[in-house]
Scaffold this motif. Structure first.
Motif, PDB file in Angstrom:
ATOM      1  N   PRO A  55     -57.104 -55.142 -64.045  1.00 14.04           N
ATOM      2  CA  PRO A  55     -57.505 -53.751 -63.862  1.00 14.04           C
ATOM      3  C   PRO A  55     -57.088 -52.883 -65.044  1.00 14.04           C
ATOM      4  CG  PRO A  55     -55.900 -54.419 -62.208  1.00 14.04           C
ATOM      5  CD  PRO A  55     -56.193 -55.601 -63.039  1.00 14.04           C
ATOM      6  N   THR A  56     -55.947 -53.156 -65.652  1.00 17.16           N
ATOM      7  CA  THR A  56     -55.493 -52.371 -66.803  1.00 17.16           C
ATOM      8  C   THR A  56     -55.136 -53.325 -67.944  1.00 17.16           C
ATOM      9  OG1 THR A  56     -53.250 -52.392 -65.937  1.00 17.16           O
ATOM     10  CG2 THR A  56     -54.606 -50.453 -65.434  1.00 17.16           C
ATOM     11  N   PRO A  57     -56.092 -53.621 -68.780  1.00 18.60           N
ATOM     12  CA  PRO A  57     -55.790 -54.542 -69.868  1.00 18.60           C
ATOM     13  C   PRO A  57     -54.852 -53.882 -70.878  1.00 18.60           C
ATOM     14  CG  PRO A  57     -58.023 -53.696 -70.094  1.00 18.60           C
ATOM     15  CD  PRO A  57     -57.460 -53.163 -68.811  1.00 18.60           C
ATOM     16  N   PRO A  58     -54.027 -54.689 -71.528  1.00 19.87           N
ATOM     17  CA  PRO A  58     -53.123 -54.114 -72.517  1.00 19.87           C
ATOM     18  C   PRO A  58     -53.939 -53.620 -73.720  1.00 19.87           C
ATOM     19  CG  PRO A  58     -52.996 -56.518 -72.543  1.00 19.87           C
ATOM     20  CD  PRO A  58     -53.871 -56.118 -71.396  1.00 19.87           C
ATOM     21  N   PRO A  59     -53.506 -52.542 -74.342  1.00 16.58           N
ATOM     22  CA  PRO A  59     -54.245 -52.015 -75.502  1.00 16.58           C
ATOM     23  C   PRO A  59     -54.178 -53.003 -76.671  1.00 16.58           C
ATOM     24  CG  PRO A  59     -52.216 -50.787 -75.178  1.00 16.58           C
ATOM     25  CD  PRO A  59     -52.335 -51.750 -74.039  1.00 16.58           C
ATOM     26  N   THR A  60     -55.311 -53.228 -77.279  1.00 14.78           N
ATOM     27  CA  THR A  60     -55.362 -54.123 -78.436  1.00 14.78           C
ATOM     28  C   THR A  60     -56.143 -53.451 -79.559  1.00 14.78           C
ATOM     29  OG1 THR A  60     -57.383 -55.172 -77.657  1.00 14.78           O
ATOM     30  CG2 THR A  60     -55.329 -56.247 -77.077  1.00 14.78           C
ATOM     31  N   THR A  61     -55.824 -53.848 -80.749  1.00 16.44           N
ATOM     32  CA  THR A  61     -56.538 -53.367 -81.928  1.00 16.44           C
ATOM     33  C   THR A  61     -57.136 -54.572 -82.620  1.00 16.44           C
ATOM     34  OG1 THR A  61     -54.902 -51.613 -82.194  1.00 16.44           O
ATOM     35  CG2 THR A  61     -56.341 -52.066 -84.079  1.00 16.44           C
ATOM     36  N   VAL A  62     -58.404 -54.487 -82.908  1.00 21.20           N
ATOM     37  CA  VAL A  62     -59.075 -55.582 -83.602  1.00 21.20           C
ATOM     38  C   VAL A  62     -59.441 -55.085 -84.991  1.00 21.20           C
ATOM     39  CG1 VAL A  62     -61.076 -57.117 -83.632  1.00 21.20           C
ATOM     40  CG2 VAL A  62     -60.010 -56.500 -81.464  1.00 21.20           C
ATOM     41  N   THR A  63     -59.017 -55.842 -85.990  1.00 20.46           N
ATOM     42  CA  THR A  63     -59.368 -55.526 -87.368  1.00 20.46           C
ATOM     43  C   THR A  63     -60.450 -56.507 -87.803  1.00 20.46           C
ATOM     44  OG1 THR A  63     -57.090 -54.871 -87.764  1.00 20.46           O
ATOM     45  CG2 THR A  63     -58.464 -55.252 -89.701  1.00 20.46           C
ATOM     46  N   VAL A  64     -61.565 -55.969 -88.273  1.00 18.55           N
ATOM     47  CA  VAL A  64     -62.684 -56.809 -88.695  1.00 18.55           C
ATOM     48  C   VAL A  64     -62.894 -56.594 -90.183  1.00 18.55           C
ATOM     49  CG1 VAL A  64     -65.141 -57.287 -88.423  1.00 18.55           C
ATOM     50  CG2 VAL A  64     -63.774 -56.627 -86.444  1.00 18.55           C
ATOM     51  N   GLN A  65     -62.950 -57.698 -90.897  1.00 20.61           N
ATOM     52  CA  GLN A  65     -63.195 -57.615 -92.331  1.00 20.61           C
ATOM     53  C   GLN A  65     -64.463 -58.406 -92.638  1.00 20.61           C
ATOM     54  OE1 GLN A  65     -60.078 -59.234 -94.752  1.00 20.61           O
ATOM     55  NE2 GLN A  65     -61.094 -58.718 -96.659  1.00 20.61           N
ATOM     56  N   VAL A  66     -65.489 -57.702 -93.146  1.00 24.83           N
ATOM     57  CA  VAL A  66     -66.749 -58.338 -93.510  1.00 24.83           C
ATOM     58  C   VAL A  66     -66.825 -58.332 -95.028  1.00 24.83           C
ATOM     59  CG1 VAL A  66     -69.261 -58.241 -93.349  1.00 24.83           C
ATOM     60  CG2 VAL A  66     -67.855 -57.513 -91.416  1.00 24.83           C
ATOM     61  N   THR A  67     -67.014 -59.521 -95.615  1.00 25.63           N
ATOM     62  CA  THR A  67     -67.132 -59.594 -97.069  1.00 25.63           C
ATOM     63  C   THR A  67     -68.453 -60.263 -97.418  1.00 25.63           C
ATOM     64  OG1 THR A  67     -65.935 -61.691 -97.084  1.00 25.63           O
ATOM     65  CG2 THR A  67     -64.652 -59.710 -97.472  1.00 25.63           C
ATOM     66  N   ALA A  68     -69.043 -59.780 -98.519  1.00 24.38           N
ATOM     67  CA  ALA A  68     -70.299 -60.348 -99.001  1.00 24.38           C
ATOM     68  C   ALA A  68     -70.067 -60.888-100.396  1.00 24.38           C
ATOM     69  CB  ALA A  68     -71.390 -59.292 -99.026  1.00 24.38           C
ATOM     70  N   SER A  69     -70.522 -62.103-100.632  1.00 24.03           N
ATOM     71  CA  SER A  69     -70.382 -62.687-101.958  1.00 24.03           C
ATOM     72  C   SER A  69     -71.612 -62.350-102.799  1.00 24.03           C
ATOM     73  CB  SER A  69     -70.207 -64.205-101.848  1.00 24.03           C
ATOM     74  OG  SER A  69     -71.374 -64.762-101.285  1.00 24.03           O
ATOM     75  N   ALA A  70     -71.568 -62.704-104.066  1.00 27.68           N
ATOM     76  CA  ALA A  70     -72.671 -62.399-104.982  1.00 27.68           C
ATOM     77  C   ALA A  70     -73.967 -63.057-104.542  1.00 27.68           C
ATOM     78  CB  ALA A  70     -72.313 -62.830-106.388  1.00 27.68           C
ATOM     79  N   ASP A  71     -73.872 -64.208-103.873  1.00 25.81           N
ATOM     80  CA  ASP A  71     -75.087 -64.891-103.428  1.00 25.81           C
ATOM     81  C   ASP A  71     -75.491 -64.459-102.019  1.00 25.81           C
ATOM     82  OD1 ASP A  71     -72.989 -66.100-102.152  1.00 25.81           O
ATOM     83  OD2 ASP A  71     -73.686 -68.154-102.469  1.00 25.81           O
ATOM     84  N   HIS A  72     -74.995 -63.298-101.574  1.00 20.37           N
ATOM     85  CA  HIS A  72     -75.358 -62.658-100.309  1.00 20.37           C
ATOM     86  C   HIS A  72     -74.934 -63.466 -99.088  1.00 20.37           C
ATOM     87  CE1 HIS A  72     -77.492 -59.974-102.873  1.00 20.37           C
ATOM     88  NE2 HIS A  72     -78.283 -60.943-103.310  1.00 20.37           N
ATOM     89  N   GLN A  73     -73.839 -64.216 -99.194  1.00 21.13           N
ATOM     90  CA  GLN A  73     -73.286 -64.914 -98.046  1.00 21.13           C
ATOM     91  C   GLN A  73     -72.201 -64.016 -97.439  1.00 21.13           C
ATOM     92  OE1 GLN A  73     -74.403 -67.887 -96.868  1.00 21.13           O
ATOM     93  NE2 GLN A  73     -76.004 -67.666 -98.420  1.00 21.13           N
ATOM     94  N   TYR A  74     -72.148 -63.984 -96.140  1.00 22.80           N
ATOM     95  CA  TYR A  74     -71.202 -63.116 -95.456  1.00 22.80           C
ATOM     96  C   TYR A  74     -70.134 -63.962 -94.763  1.00 22.80           C
ATOM     97  CZ  TYR A  74     -74.413 -59.294 -96.155  1.00 22.80           C
ATOM     98  OH  TYR A  74     -75.197 -58.337 -96.721  1.00 22.80           O
ATOM     99  N   SER A  75     -68.931 -63.410 -94.770  1.00 29.28           N
ATOM    100  CA  SER A  75     -67.871 -64.027 -93.993  1.00 29.28           C
ATOM    101  C   SER A  75     -67.204 -62.925 -93.186  1.00 29.28           C
ATOM    102  CB  SER A  75     -66.850 -64.713 -94.909  1.00 29.28           C
ATOM    103  OG  SER A  75     -66.239 -63.783 -95.747  1.00 29.28           O
ATOM    104  N   VAL A  76     -66.805 -63.259 -91.982  1.00 27.36           N
ATOM    105  CA  VAL A  76     -66.216 -62.282 -91.072  1.00 27.36           C
ATOM    106  C   VAL A  76     -64.855 -62.788 -90.644  1.00 27.36           C
ATOM    107  CG1 VAL A  76     -66.481 -61.084 -88.887  1.00 27.36           C
ATOM    108  CG2 VAL A  76     -68.504 -61.608 -90.269  1.00 27.36           C
ATOM    109  N   LYS A  77     -63.850 -61.947 -90.731  1.00 34.45           N
ATOM    110  CA  LYS A  77     -62.515 -62.270 -90.239  1.00 34.45           C
ATOM    111  C   LYS A  77     -62.152 -61.208 -89.214  1.00 34.45           C
ATOM    112  CE  LYS A  77     -60.854 -64.359 -94.517  1.00 34.45           C
ATOM    113  NZ  LYS A  77     -59.861 -64.282 -95.587  1.00 34.45           N
ATOM    114  N   ALA A  78     -61.839 -61.655 -88.028  1.00 36.23           N
ATOM    115  CA  ALA A  78     -61.408 -60.746 -86.985  1.00 36.23           C
ATOM    116  C   ALA A  78     -59.956 -61.096 -86.658  1.00 36.23           C
ATOM    117  CB  ALA A  78     -62.285 -60.896 -85.742  1.00 36.23           C
TER     118      ALA A  78
END
Length: 133
Positions: free
Chosen positions: A107-130
């Protein structure tokens, strides 16, 4: 396109004025060996060369502009592709996070913070880190 003005017809009353309306009245027929004829031909040849050079320069300028606009268009199309991929990644992240939140039965989930980092390489490939804090 404008139509050239018509020359008035010579009146039949004044037959001695009829030469005023003939095509050769303005310019007298010159002999090809005369100095005036040679000078006129030279001026005309210069004018023709100048006109043709101007036409070539304009065509060259137009082709350069077309080339520039094509390159700009390709660049913009690549940007659209990159932004579309980025939007897709962000939508997936949002839906994944929204799905995780709705699955929680507490009923009351603990507060969480999610940090998302999206990076794009020169060849337009994406990687996501959460990372959850």
């Amino acid at each position: 396109m404008k139509m050239p003005m018509k020359k008035p017809f010579p009146s039949s009353e004044s037959s001695d004025d009829s030469d005023d309306f003939s095509p050769n009245a303005k310019r007298a027929k010159l002999e090809k060996s005369s100095d005036e004829y040679v000078a006129r031909r030279e001026r005309n040849n210069i004018a023709v060369r100048k006109s043709r050079e101007k036409s070539r320069a304009k065509a060259k300028e137009t082709l350069a502009q077309v080339d520039k606009l094509r390159k700009e268009n390709e660049m913009l199309e690549q940007k659209v592709t990159i932004l579309s991929k980025e939007l897709s990644v962000l939508k997936d992240l949002f839906l994944a996070h929204a799905g995780n939140v709705s699955e929680v039965t507490c009923p009351t989930p603990p507060p969480t913070t999610v940090t998302v980092q999206v990076t794009a390489s020169a060849d337009h490939q994406y990687s996501v880190k959460a990372q959850e804090n």
